[in-house]
Design a protein around this motif. Structure first.
Motif, PDB file in Angstrom:
ATOM      1  N   LYS A  47       0.847  -1.189   0.000  1.00  0.00           N
ATOM      2  CA  LYS A  47       0.000   0.000   0.000  1.00  0.00           C
ATOM      3  C   LYS A  47       0.882   1.237   0.000  1.00  0.00           C
ATOM      4  CE  LYS A  47      -3.779  -0.229   2.350  1.00  0.00           C
ATOM      5  NZ  LYS A  47      -4.871  -0.190   3.352  1.00  0.00           N
ATOM      6  N   ASP A  48       0.617   2.152  -0.939  1.00  0.00           N
ATOM      7  CA  ASP A  48       1.376   3.403  -0.961  1.00  0.00           C
ATOM      8  C   ASP A  48       0.848   4.329   0.145  1.00  0.00           C
ATOM      9  OD1 ASP A  48      -0.771   4.996  -1.928  1.00  0.00           O
ATOM     10  OD2 ASP A  48       0.070   5.218  -3.922  1.00  0.00           O
ATOM     11  N   PRO A  49       1.522   5.437   0.429  1.00  0.00           N
ATOM     12  CA  PRO A  49       1.099   6.317   1.519  1.00  0.00           C
ATOM     13  C   PRO A  49      -0.304   6.899   1.349  1.00  0.00           C
ATOM     14  CG  PRO A  49       3.339   6.825   0.888  1.00  0.00           C
ATOM     15  CD  PRO A  49       2.810   5.864  -0.135  1.00  0.00           C
ATOM     16  N   ASP A  50      -0.824   6.885   0.131  1.00  0.00           N
ATOM     17  CA  ASP A  50      -2.151   7.431  -0.106  1.00  0.00           C
ATOM     18  C   ASP A  50      -3.242   6.368  -0.009  1.00  0.00           C
ATOM     19  OD1 ASP A  50      -3.245  10.083  -0.676  1.00  0.00           O
ATOM     20  OD2 ASP A  50      -4.108   9.117  -2.440  1.00  0.00           O
ATOM     21  N   GLY A  51      -2.849   5.101   0.143  1.00  0.00           N
ATOM     22  CA  GLY A  51      -3.824   4.022   0.254  1.00  0.00           C
ATOM     23  C   GLY A  51      -4.038   3.231  -1.014  1.00  0.00           C
ATOM     24  N   ASN A  52      -3.320   3.560  -2.102  1.00  0.00           N
ATOM     25  CA  ASN A  52      -3.419   2.791  -3.341  1.00  0.00           C
ATOM     26  C   ASN A  52      -2.649   1.485  -3.199  1.00  0.00           C
ATOM     27  OD1 ASN A  52      -4.702   4.847  -5.130  1.00  0.00           O
ATOM     28  ND2 ASN A  52      -2.838   5.975  -4.632  1.00  0.00           N
ATOM     29  N   PHE A  53      -3.193   0.406  -3.765  1.00  0.00           N
ATOM     30  CA  PHE A  53      -2.469  -0.861  -3.801  1.00  0.00           C
ATOM     31  C   PHE A  53      -1.507  -0.830  -4.987  1.00  0.00           C
ATOM     32  CE2 PHE A  53      -5.947  -3.628  -1.621  1.00  0.00           C
ATOM     33  CZ  PHE A  53      -5.806  -2.893  -0.464  1.00  0.00           C
ATOM     34  N   VAL A  54      -0.320  -1.380  -4.769  1.00  0.00           N
ATOM     35  CA  VAL A  54       0.723  -1.421  -5.789  1.00  0.00           C
ATOM     36  C   VAL A  54       1.250  -2.843  -5.851  1.00  0.00           C
ATOM     37  CG1 VAL A  54       2.922  -0.456  -6.558  1.00  0.00           C
ATOM     38  CG2 VAL A  54       1.333   0.975  -5.250  1.00  0.00           C
ATOM     39  N   GLU A  55       1.191  -3.433  -7.037  1.00  0.00           N
ATOM     40  CA  GLU A  55       1.660  -4.804  -7.241  1.00  0.00           C
ATOM     41  C   GLU A  55       3.064  -4.798  -7.821  1.00  0.00           C
ATOM     42  OE1 GLU A  55      -0.754  -8.061  -9.368  1.00  0.00           O
ATOM     43  OE2 GLU A  55       0.760  -7.426 -10.837  1.00  0.00           O
ATOM     44  N   PHE A  56       3.895  -5.699  -7.315  1.00  0.00           N
ATOM     45  CA  PHE A  56       5.227  -5.941  -7.871  1.00  0.00           C
ATOM     46  C   PHE A  56       5.243  -7.398  -8.300  1.00  0.00           C
ATOM     47  CE2 PHE A  56       5.726  -2.268  -5.206  1.00  0.00           C
ATOM     48  CZ  PHE A  56       6.527  -1.437  -5.974  1.00  0.00           C
ATOM     49  N   SER A  57       5.578  -7.653  -9.568  1.00  0.00           N
ATOM     50  CA  SER A  57       5.445  -9.009 -10.105  1.00  0.00           C
ATOM     51  C   SER A  57       6.643  -9.415 -10.950  1.00  0.00           C
ATOM     52  CB  SER A  57       4.181  -9.097 -10.966  1.00  0.00           C
ATOM     53  OG  SER A  57       4.313  -8.268 -12.106  1.00  0.00           O
ATOM     54  N   TYR A  58       6.691 -10.718 -11.171  1.00  0.00           N
ATOM     55  CA  TYR A  58       7.665 -11.305 -12.096  1.00  0.00           C
ATOM     56  C   TYR A  58       6.951 -12.421 -12.848  1.00  0.00           C
ATOM     57  CZ  TYR A  58      11.373 -14.056 -14.079  1.00  0.00           C
ATOM     58  OH  TYR A  58      12.154 -14.738 -14.966  1.00  0.00           O
ATOM     59  N   GLY A  59       7.206 -12.526 -14.143  1.00  0.00           N
ATOM     60  CA  GLY A  59       6.674 -13.631 -14.932  1.00  0.00           C
ATOM     61  C   GLY A  59       5.342 -13.346 -15.603  1.00  0.00           C
TER      62      GLY A  59
ATOM     63  N   PRO B 204       9.845  -6.673 -17.551  1.00  0.00           N
ATOM     64  CA  PRO B 204      10.947  -7.609 -17.311  1.00  0.00           C
ATOM     65  C   PRO B 204      10.392  -8.991 -16.971  1.00  0.00           C
ATOM     66  CG  PRO B 204      11.327  -5.560 -16.129  1.00  0.00           C
ATOM     67  CD  PRO B 204       9.929  -5.493 -16.694  1.00  0.00           C
ATOM     68  N   GLY B 205      11.001 -10.016 -17.515  1.00  0.00           N
ATOM     69  CA  GLY B 205      10.547 -11.386 -17.285  1.00  0.00           C
ATOM     70  C   GLY B 205       9.571 -11.891 -18.324  1.00  0.00           C
ATOM     71  N   ALA B 206       9.042 -11.007 -19.169  1.00  0.00           N
ATOM     72  CA  ALA B 206       8.067 -11.431 -20.178  1.00  0.00           C
ATOM     73  C   ALA B 206       8.676 -12.434 -21.153  1.00  0.00           C
ATOM     74  CB  ALA B 206       7.527 -10.226 -20.942  1.00  0.00           C
ATOM     75  N   GLU B 207       9.956 -12.253 -21.426  1.00  0.00           N
ATOM     76  CA  GLU B 207      10.604 -13.155 -22.377  1.00  0.00           C
ATOM     77  C   GLU B 207      10.697 -14.585 -21.840  1.00  0.00           C
ATOM     78  OE1 GLU B 207      13.530 -11.168 -19.721  1.00  0.00           O
ATOM     79  OE2 GLU B 207      11.968 -10.408 -21.020  1.00  0.00           O
ATOM     80  N   ASP B 208      10.529 -14.749 -20.520  1.00  0.00           N
ATOM     81  CA  ASP B 208      10.576 -16.076 -19.912  1.00  0.00           C
ATOM     82  C   ASP B 208       9.205 -16.737 -19.827  1.00  0.00           C
ATOM     83  OD1 ASP B 208      13.317 -15.767 -19.520  1.00  0.00           O
ATOM     84  OD2 ASP B 208      13.046 -14.894 -17.529  1.00  0.00           O
ATOM     85  N   CYS B 209       8.157 -16.058 -20.260  1.00  0.00           N
ATOM     86  CA  CYS B 209       6.802 -16.609 -20.194  1.00  0.00           C
ATOM     87  C   CYS B 209       6.613 -17.621 -21.312  1.00  0.00           C
ATOM     88  CB  CYS B 209       5.761 -15.496 -20.318  1.00  0.00           C
ATOM     89  SG  CYS B 209       5.670 -14.445 -18.881  1.00  0.00           S
TER      90      CYS B 209
END
Length: 146
Positions: free
Chosen positions: A117-129, A134-139
């Motif tokens: 959650k950012d300081p304003d309350g928004n959800f933020v996703e961090f992903s791989y794959g 980045p990582g799209a070439e491994d899909c």
């Protein structure tokens, strides 16, 4: 041709949000302006290195703090270069008390992710794959959309 170029977030705490996106998402300030001189409200443009002319985030002050429900999966998404990078973000977010979705592996196209959650309350996703970033070439199921 049409191209998505930016997202603008009207936030309650501009300084905290700018710091968050610099620390967690590696973004940096490309424009810091006050449209009506020194008495005007500060507006900040953030970008990822190398993407300054393709996609930016504009952060505007004076917005209401968000109260996003736990079952509301609206979010900003950032792709990382490895599962370990996702784990590192999740560990830091847990220490900072802002982890909302622990690391999880989902079937294609979701991949490996965590949410904070950012300081304003928004959800933020961090992903791989996922099939972008980045990582799209491994899909294995990447579809050529050209």
């Amino acid at each position: 041709m049409i191209s998505l170029t930016h997202i603008a977030l009207h936030v309650a705490d501009l300084e905290a949000c700018v710091g968050f996106y610099q620390q967690y998402a590696g973004m940096y300030i490309i424009r810091d302006r006050r449209p009506h001189g020194e008495k005007g409200k500060r507006i900040v443009w953030l970008a990822e290195r190398g993407r300054e002319t393709s996609f930016i985030m504009v952060v505007l002050p004076g917005g209401p703090k968000k109260q996003q429900a736990d079952n509301d999966f609206s979010h900003l998404g950032f792709a990382l270069e490895s599962k370990q990078a996702v784990d590192d973000i999740a560990e830091q977010a847990d220490r900072d008390g802002i982890l909302v979705w622990p690391c999880k592996q989902e079937p294609y196209p979701v991949g490996y992710y965590c949410g904070i959650k950012d300081p304003d309350g928004n959800f933020v996703e961090f992903s791989y794959g996922q099939p972008l970033g980045p990582g799209a070439e491994d899909c294995p199921n990447m579809v050529n959309l050209k």
